[in-house]
Scaffold this motif. Structure first.
Motif, mmCIF file in Angstrom:
data_model
loop_
_atom_site.group_PDB
_atom_site.id
_atom_site.type_symbol
_atom_site.label_atom_id
_atom_site.label_comp_id
_atom_site.label_asym_id
_atom_site.label_seq_id
_atom_site.Cartn_x
_atom_site.Cartn_y
_atom_site.Cartn_z
ATOM 1 N N TRP A 10 34.978 54.544 38.843
ATOM 2 C CA TRP A 10 35.426 55.823 38.608
ATOM 3 C C TRP A 10 36.263 56.117 37.339
ATOM 4 O O TRP A 10 36.178 56.659 36.346
ATOM 5 N N ARG A 11 37.242 55.192 37.499
ATOM 6 C CA ARG A 11 38.080 55.157 36.196
ATOM 7 C C ARG A 11 37.684 54.585 34.880
ATOM 8 O O ARG A 11 37.708 55.030 33.858
ATOM 9 N N ARG A 12 36.700 53.592 35.175
ATOM 10 C CA ARG A 12 35.964 53.091 34.017
ATOM 11 C C ARG A 12 35.226 54.148 33.465
ATOM 12 O O ARG A 12 34.896 54.117 32.071
ATOM 13 N N LEU A 13 34.455 54.953 34.185
ATOM 14 C CA LEU A 13 33.555 55.814 33.867
ATOM 15 C C LEU A 13 34.406 56.824 33.084
ATOM 16 O O LEU A 13 34.075 57.469 31.822
ATOM 17 N N ARG A 20 34.170 58.460 23.955
ATOM 18 C CA ARG A 20 32.924 59.060 23.326
ATOM 19 C C ARG A 20 33.558 60.409 22.589
ATOM 20 O O ARG A 20 33.211 60.839 21.693
ATOM 21 N N TRP A 21 34.552 60.969 23.185
ATOM 22 C CA TRP A 21 35.364 62.027 22.598
ATOM 23 C C TRP A 21 36.202 61.656 21.668
ATOM 24 O O TRP A 21 37.334 61.687 21.792
ATOM 25 N N ARG A 48 48.705 60.345 22.799
ATOM 26 C CA ARG A 48 48.556 58.962 21.957
ATOM 27 C C ARG A 48 48.124 57.936 22.932
ATOM 28 O O ARG A 48 48.171 56.770 22.699
ATOM 29 N N LYS A 49 48.163 58.320 24.363
ATOM 30 C CA LYS A 49 47.984 57.299 25.299
ATOM 31 C C LYS A 49 46.483 56.548 25.161
ATOM 32 O O LYS A 49 45.583 57.091 24.689
ATOM 33 N N GLY A 50 46.578 55.370 25.677
ATOM 34 C CA GLY A 50 45.292 54.564 25.516
ATOM 35 C C GLY A 50 44.228 55.158 26.416
ATOM 36 O O GLY A 50 44.377 56.012 27.325
ATOM 37 N N TYR A 51 42.931 54.773 26.476
ATOM 38 C CA TYR A 51 41.900 55.435 27.095
ATOM 39 C C TYR A 51 41.940 54.890 28.483
ATOM 40 O O TYR A 51 41.780 55.611 29.505
ATOM 41 N N TRP A 52 42.421 53.737 28.910
ATOM 42 C CA TRP A 52 42.446 53.455 30.401
ATOM 43 C C TRP A 52 43.622 54.324 31.196
ATOM 44 O O TRP A 52 43.687 54.514 32.206
ATOM 45 N N ARG A 53 44.616 54.227 30.317
ATOM 46 C CA ARG A 53 45.652 54.983 30.882
ATOM 47 C C ARG A 53 45.516 56.447 31.235
ATOM 48 O O ARG A 53 45.824 57.212 32.101
ATOM 49 N N ILE A 54 44.796 57.271 30.093
ATOM 50 C CA ILE A 54 44.462 58.606 30.217
ATOM 51 C C ILE A 54 43.356 58.805 31.199
ATOM 52 O O ILE A 54 43.121 60.193 31.869
ATOM 53 N N ALA A 55 42.591 57.786 31.613
ATOM 54 C CA ALA A 55 41.231 57.895 32.487
ATOM 55 C C ALA A 55 41.960 58.061 33.825
ATOM 56 O O ALA A 55 41.155 58.661 34.872
ATOM 57 N N LYS A 56 43.198 57.798 34.301
ATOM 58 C CA LYS A 56 43.892 57.864 35.355
ATOM 59 C C LYS A 56 44.116 59.166 35.981
ATOM 60 O O LYS A 56 43.978 59.408 37.194
ATOM 61 N N TYR A 57 44.058 60.221 34.943
ATOM 62 C CA TYR A 57 44.517 61.756 35.369
ATOM 63 C C TYR A 57 43.048 62.310 35.527
ATOM 64 O O TYR A 57 42.386 63.057 35.507
#
Length: 57
Positions: A10-13, A20-21, A48-57
């Motif tokens: 789910w985090r990867r998705l 994409r945004w 400015r956080k990275g993709y992996w870090r922001i996907a946690k929220y």
């Protein structure tokens, strides 16, 4: 084991969608469509956080 794999998937998705945004304007617009209020959408779209870090929220 399956719970950890499910959480990772789910985090990867979420990371894929966020990637994409590309533009801040697009991120803001899509977050508003998803139901975030003005302040939170602005805060998350300009991060400015990275993709992996922001996907946690």
């Amino acid at each position: 084991m399956l719970v950890a794999t499910d959480q990772w998937l789910w985090r990867r998705l979420g990371m894929y969608v966020w990637k994409r945004w590309k533009k801040v304007k697009t991120r803001y617009k899509m977050l508003r469509k998803l139901g975030l209020n003005y302040n939170n959408a602005k805060k998350y779209s300009c991060t400015r956080k990275g993709y992996w870090r922001i996907a946690k929220y």
